[in-house]
Design an enzyme around this catalytic site. Structure first.
Site, PDB file in Angstrom:
ATOM      1  N   GLU A 191     -10.210  51.317  83.997  1.00 29.77           N
ATOM      2  CA  GLU A 191      -9.847  52.684  83.587  1.00 29.77           C
ATOM      3  C   GLU A 191      -9.329  53.544  84.727  1.00 29.77           C
ATOM      4  O   GLU A 191     -10.010  54.456  85.198  1.00 29.77           O
ATOM      5  CB  GLU A 191     -11.018  53.363  82.867  1.00 29.77           C
ATOM      6  N   GLU A 392     -12.923  46.792  76.306  1.00 30.48           N
ATOM      7  CA  GLU A 392     -14.047  47.617  75.830  1.00 30.48           C
ATOM      8  C   GLU A 392     -13.712  48.206  74.473  1.00 30.48           C
ATOM      9  O   GLU A 392     -12.558  48.558  74.209  1.00 30.48           O
ATOM     10  CB  GLU A 392     -14.338  48.808  76.767  1.00 30.48           C
TER      11      GLU A 392
END
Ligand code: PNW
Length: 486
Positions: A191, A392
């Site tokens: 991320e 995720e």
């Protein structure tokens, strides 16, 4: 009547002239060899924050600062996974996970960020990997899940400096050389968007009804645009140089890519004009991260908008940023915007998210399972077919322990069923998704929310550290066993 209704729901098929009900598992299957994984990160579960020579990370420093984390929680002990990893691997096996995405704490390996490595650090991950392989679980390792060595922040201002970029590449190569004989898949960075925007820009995200939510993170800077764009550039450059270092250090066939929470624009209506507008939007929304890593250049619109504040880079750096990856890893939680076409540049219009739009328990979590279909489809249509991992997906829930001792997380079961149905829709159309990692394997330290926001398939009592599978863990196990939405 009731029986007929459920038969039609499951997909009735004509067999020998009579109506038979096809088993649901046969209807919504995933491709053979699909990975059913669970994911965690080092700071969120390991604990042992200063054990065996580990250095301090920016998250240690931040969590130890009063007032930063809900309830003054810290990751000092967290799930104590550092000592209980064997039990945790056994639990993963018991829910039929065949892959585990974990992250490596950089300050365990290089306590000072660079220089002298700490052999006890790598030895922990080596033991974890052996335990996983013995349990038939494929290890997928992330090298950076936000726990920057504090020393690199103190010395260089963290990601503001190229020193940090080069230290990261060195660390990545070091780990690949020691674990690459057993770890076949590496993710460079988790991320980019979250840690760069959260740590260096003061990140505000849209959560519906015109409201925004502040998601801060260390080092809590609010840089002016030119410096911020430079940090963004350093993050993708660190990824690119790490890809090269891992290739050089790992075994032949080691696969490497990133795990990015791409901003996903979802078309309001599935007609070609809307679909095209949403693709245009997704490409531009991700210009500083996903797009530049996959295209090897910044988009014209991004550079034009940045003007004099555009990042400074050399051709050689851009080439490194665009180093070919073996797969694209995407974290998919929510639609970032809805999109309609427009005749005006940039060719799309953002449709606001309504104040009453359904949400999952986290304040930021706008719920729409269709993003699980559109995100991988857009990665394929925009940048060509290459293996995709959903690195995720998951949601927080209230997760109360009921009187019989079970945790009936019906919301998470709904979320799983809905999201995986959309993912199966993507694979059935030939989108090359190779695996799914549920966030998270077990409840853990949820950053600013501390232990308040529970994301696990496994419930953790943070007083006793006892682990208990939730209802959603049963759902996951049955789906993984059948390789199908059940
Ligand atoms: C991810 N959003 O963060 C992180 O990779 C995990 O460490 C974290 O625990 C998990 O998701 C749950 O929060 C995100 O605003 C933070 O859309 C924010 C968003 C998505 C993911």
């Amino acid at each position: 009547m009731a029986c007929q209704a459920s038969a039609s729901l499951q997909g009735a098929a004509e067999v020998n002239g009579s109506t038979a009900v096809a088993p649901a598992a046969a209807v919504r299957r995933f491709p053979d060899g699909f990975y059913w994984g669970v994911a965690t990160s080092a700071y969120q579960i390991e604990g042992a924050w200063d054990e065996d020579g580990k250095g301090e990370s920016i998250w240690d420093r931040f969590a130890h600062t009063p007032g930063k984390i809900e309830n003054e929680d810290t990751g000092d002990v967290a799930n104590d996974h550092y000592h209980r990893y064997a039990e945790d691997v056994a639990i993963m096996k018991s829910i039929s996970a065949n892959a585990y995405r974990f992250s490596i704490a950089w300050p365990r390996i290089f306590p000072d960020g660079s220089g002298q490595p700490n052999p006890k650090g790598i030895s922990f991950y080596s033991r974890l990997v052996d335990e996983l392989l013995a349990a038939g679980i494929e290890p997928f390792a992330t090298l950076y899940h936000w726990d920057l060595p504090q020393a690199l922040h103190d010395r260089y201002g963290g990601w503001q400096s190229k020193e940090t970029v080069h230290s990261f590449a060195d660390y990545a190569g070091y780990v690949a050389a020691r674990l690459g004989d057993r770890v076949g898949h590496f993710f460079t960075i988790n991320e980019f968007r979250s840690f760069v925007e959260g740590g260096y820009s003061g990140f505000d995200i849209q959560v519906g009804g015109g409201k925004t939510l502040h998601l801060g993170a260390p080092p809590e800077l609010r840089l002016p645009p030119a410096q911020l764009n430079q940090v963004r550039h350093h993050a993708v450059l660190a990824h690119g140089l790490a890809v090269q270092a891992i290739r050089a250090g790992g075994r032949a066939g080691t696969k490497v890519g990133f795990a990015e929470n791409m901003a996903a624009a979802v078309p309001v209506i599935g007609t070609p004009e809307y679909v095209q507008a949403a693709e245009t939007a997704t490409r531009e929304l991700n210009a500083a991260f996903l797009t530049v890593m996959l295209e090897g250049r910044y988009t014209d619109a991004y550079l034009a908008e940045a003007g004099g504040d555009a990042p400074r880079f050399t051709d050689e750096e851009l080439k490194a940023v665009g180093s070919p990856v073996d797969f694209a890893g995407i974290n998919v939680y929510r639609p970032n915007i809805y999109v309609a076409p427009s005749d005006e540049p940039p060719g799309y219009r953002a449709i606001p998210i309504s104040a009453s739009h359904p949400k999952m328990a986290s304040a930021w979590h706008v719920f729409d399972p269709e993003v699980m279909y559109w995100a991988p489809r857009q990665v394929t249509s925009l940048w060509g077919p290459r293996p995709i991992f959903i690195t995720e997906n998951g949601c927080a829930g209230a997760d109360e322990v009921s009187e019989d001792g079970n945790i009936y997380d019906s919301d998470r079961v709904m979320f799983l069923r809905a999201c995986l149905s959309q993912l199966q829709r993507a694979t059935s159309e030939g989108i090359p998704v190779r695996g799914y990692f549920h966030w998270s394997s077990q409840d853990n330290f949820e950053w600013l929310s501390g232990f308040g926001d529970r994301f696990g398939l496994i419930y953790v009592d943070f007083k006793t550290l006892e682990r208990t599978p939730k209802l959603s863990a049963q759902w996951f196990r049955e789906a993984a066993r059948r390789n199908a939405v059940v």
